[in-house]
Motif scaffolding. Structure first.
Motif, mmCIF file in Angstrom:
data_model
loop_
_atom_site.group_PDB
_atom_site.id
_atom_site.type_symbol
_atom_site.label_atom_id
_atom_site.label_comp_id
_atom_site.label_asym_id
_atom_site.label_seq_id
_atom_site.Cartn_x
_atom_site.Cartn_y
_atom_site.Cartn_z
ATOM 1 N N CYS A 130 -1.439 -31.132 -5.344
ATOM 2 C CA CYS A 130 -1.992 -29.841 -4.933
ATOM 3 C C CYS A 130 -1.309 -28.802 -5.807
ATOM 4 O O CYS A 130 -0.074 -28.721 -5.835
ATOM 5 C CB CYS A 130 -1.718 -29.563 -3.453
ATOM 6 N N ILE A 131 -2.103 -28.029 -6.546
ATOM 7 C CA ILE A 131 -1.551 -27.016 -7.447
ATOM 8 C C ILE A 131 -2.251 -25.698 -7.147
ATOM 9 O O ILE A 131 -3.480 -25.642 -7.029
ATOM 10 C CB ILE A 131 -1.756 -27.398 -8.922
ATOM 11 N N GLY A 132 -1.474 -24.644 -7.014
ATOM 12 C CA GLY A 132 -2.055 -23.352 -6.689
ATOM 13 C C GLY A 132 -1.038 -22.246 -6.825
ATOM 14 O O GLY A 132 0.067 -22.445 -7.351
ATOM 15 N N PRO A 133 -1.367 -21.046 -6.366
ATOM 16 C CA PRO A 133 -0.411 -19.942 -6.368
ATOM 17 C C PRO A 133 0.863 -20.317 -5.620
ATOM 18 O O PRO A 133 0.857 -21.197 -4.748
ATOM 19 C CB PRO A 133 -1.174 -18.821 -5.649
ATOM 20 N N LYS A 134 1.943 -19.644 -5.925
ATOM 21 C CA LYS A 134 3.258 -20.049 -5.415
ATOM 22 C C LYS A 134 3.346 -20.049 -3.893
ATOM 23 O O LYS A 134 4.134 -20.810 -3.309
ATOM 24 C CB LYS A 134 4.346 -19.149 -5.996
ATOM 25 N N ASP A 135 2.564 -19.212 -3.224
ATOM 26 C CA ASP A 135 2.644 -19.116 -1.763
ATOM 27 C C ASP A 135 1.759 -20.124 -1.040
ATOM 28 O O ASP A 135 1.663 -20.078 0.197
ATOM 29 C CB ASP A 135 2.258 -17.697 -1.312
ATOM 30 N N PRO A 160 3.462 -25.071 -8.181
ATOM 31 C CA PRO A 160 2.797 -23.777 -8.413
ATOM 32 C C PRO A 160 2.306 -23.651 -9.846
ATOM 33 O O PRO A 160 2.899 -24.205 -10.782
ATOM 34 C CB PRO A 160 3.900 -22.763 -8.128
ATOM 35 N N TRP A 161 1.227 -22.917 -10.013
ATOM 36 C CA TRP A 161 0.799 -22.581 -11.362
ATOM 37 C C TRP A 161 1.856 -21.731 -12.046
ATOM 38 O O TRP A 161 2.469 -20.857 -11.423
ATOM 39 C CB TRP A 161 -0.497 -21.780 -11.350
ATOM 40 N N VAL A 162 2.052 -21.967 -13.322
ATOM 41 C CA VAL A 162 2.840 -21.092 -14.182
ATOM 42 C C VAL A 162 1.883 -20.582 -15.249
ATOM 43 O O VAL A 162 1.261 -21.382 -15.959
ATOM 44 C CB VAL A 162 4.023 -21.840 -14.823
ATOM 45 N N ALA A 163 1.739 -19.289 -15.345
ATOM 46 C CA ALA A 163 0.738 -18.696 -16.225
ATOM 47 C C ALA A 163 0.826 -19.256 -17.641
ATOM 48 O O ALA A 163 1.890 -19.264 -18.260
ATOM 49 C CB ALA A 163 0.910 -17.183 -16.263
ATOM 50 N N HIS A 174 -7.404 -34.742 -6.079
ATOM 51 C CA HIS A 174 -6.378 -33.722 -6.243
ATOM 52 C C HIS A 174 -7.022 -32.371 -5.929
ATOM 53 O O HIS A 174 -8.219 -32.175 -6.178
ATOM 54 C CB HIS A 174 -5.835 -33.718 -7.670
ATOM 55 N N ILE A 175 -6.228 -31.437 -5.389
ATOM 56 C CA ILE A 175 -6.761 -30.134 -4.987
ATOM 57 C C ILE A 175 -6.064 -29.036 -5.774
ATOM 58 O O ILE A 175 -4.826 -29.005 -5.858
ATOM 59 C CB ILE A 175 -6.551 -29.882 -3.480
ATOM 60 N N THR A 176 -6.857 -28.151 -6.365
ATOM 61 C CA THR A 176 -6.314 -26.992 -7.075
ATOM 62 C C THR A 176 -6.945 -25.725 -6.521
ATOM 63 O O THR A 176 -8.090 -25.739 -6.081
ATOM 64 C CB THR A 176 -6.565 -27.096 -8.594
ATOM 65 N N TYR A 222 -6.119 -31.908 -18.782
ATOM 66 C CA TYR A 222 -5.167 -30.811 -18.810
ATOM 67 C C TYR A 222 -5.805 -29.624 -18.115
ATOM 68 O O TYR A 222 -6.956 -29.281 -18.388
ATOM 69 C CB TYR A 222 -4.810 -30.434 -20.245
ATOM 70 N N MET A 223 -5.036 -28.970 -17.231
ATOM 71 C CA MET A 223 -5.499 -27.733 -16.614
ATOM 72 C C MET A 223 -4.531 -26.612 -16.953
ATOM 73 O O MET A 223 -3.308 -26.791 -16.867
ATOM 74 C CB MET A 223 -5.645 -27.891 -15.099
ATOM 75 N N THR A 224 -5.098 -25.467 -17.321
ATOM 76 C CA THR A 224 -4.289 -24.316 -17.694
ATOM 77 C C THR A 224 -4.714 -23.114 -16.869
ATOM 78 O O THR A 224 -5.905 -22.798 -16.803
ATOM 79 C CB THR A 224 -4.458 -23.990 -19.190
ATOM 80 N N PRO A 225 -3.763 -22.429 -16.213
ATOM 81 C CA PRO A 225 -4.094 -21.229 -15.442
ATOM 82 C C PRO A 225 -3.929 -19.962 -16.269
ATOM 83 O O PRO A 225 -2.981 -19.821 -17.053
ATOM 84 C CB PRO A 225 -3.054 -21.262 -14.314
#
Length: 255
Positions: free
Chosen positions: A89-94, A121-124, A54-56, A134-137
């Protein structure tokens, strides 16, 4: 859970150290890659099947994401071992547009990654469950949408925190609180004084954060080839009495 530094050179890669990329692997589930900067795909190939991850992304500056289009080629077109299923794949919305433009065949086109990655997308502040972790941005201070990432193993409780790129901000204390390993940038060397604001941190900043967050081990990363890693290390030691390591490509940490 094992952490491997694929590369940690700040801003640009070198022959001996790729740009930012961190591999977290597990015995019974796909690995998770945090950032995939220039040169990191070749390093990932040394450790595992690049498709089994998985890619973040912490953010979308080139030194943190530029090998993603090459990974897409591998996943789709490898003659004997293409990806057999989608990964996250999880990252900034763009992310889909920004990286889709890099891998499109058309100048103004956007390549659709949905055949091989399921993007969200990440949600703060919102925890995301990825297999066993668990991953938290945590939003941080950088010129574009950027997050520090906190990874907590659901079975063991072991925790990795990654600053991404950021100036000093108290949200990094929350991201790193009690972490077993804190990967923290120290691009400015010994001190941030007189440097561009809201961009990066120094060794002193990293050490202060490690102390305030109560981390077990501080790993200094994202120091440019023209920087002074020894000065960053000494400044961090003046602020933090725990274990400090200068990050280097190929380093492995068992958790």
């Amino acid at each position: 859970m094992k952490l491997t530094i694929l590369g940690c050179s700040g801003s640009v890669p070198t022959a001996a150290n790729s740009a930012s990329g961190y591999l977290v692997s597990f015995p019974d589930s796909p690995s998770i890659v945090m950032d995939l900067g220039s040169g990191t795909l070749a390093q990932l190939e040394l450790h595992q099947d690049p498709c089994d991850a998985h890619i973040t992304f912490s953010h979308l500056h080139a030194d943190h994401c530029l090998d993603f289009p090459s990974l897409m080629v591998w996943r789709r077109f490898h003659p004997t071992a293409p990806a057999v299923s989608r990964n996250f794949c999880i990252g900034p919305k763009d992310t889909p547009v920004h990286l889709g433009r890099l891998s499109s065949d058309e100048v103004d086109g956007v390549d659709d990654m949905s055949d091989t990655f399921a993007f969200s997308p990440w949600v703060a502040g919102q925890r995301e469950l990825i297999d066993e972790v668990y991953m938290t941005p945590f939003p941080v201070l950088h010129p574009i949408e950027t997050y520090a990432l906190r990874m907590e193993h659901s079975k063991t409780g072991k925790t990795i925190a990654y600053s991404g790129d950021s100036a000093y901000t108290e949200s990094l204390i929350d991201a790193a609180r009690g972490a077993d390993i804190f990967l923290c940038e120290a691009a400015w060397g010994a001190s941030s004084e007189g440097k561009a604001p809201n961009m990066h941190m120094s060794g002193a900043d990293a050490g202060r954060l490690a102390r305030e967050a109560g981390v077990a081990k501080l790993v200094l990363v994202h120091i440019q080839p023209w920087g002074d890693p020894q000065a960053a290390l000494e400044a961090a030691r003046a602020e933090f009495e725990g274990e400090i390591v200068l990050g280097a490509a190929g380093m492995e940490f068992e958790l």
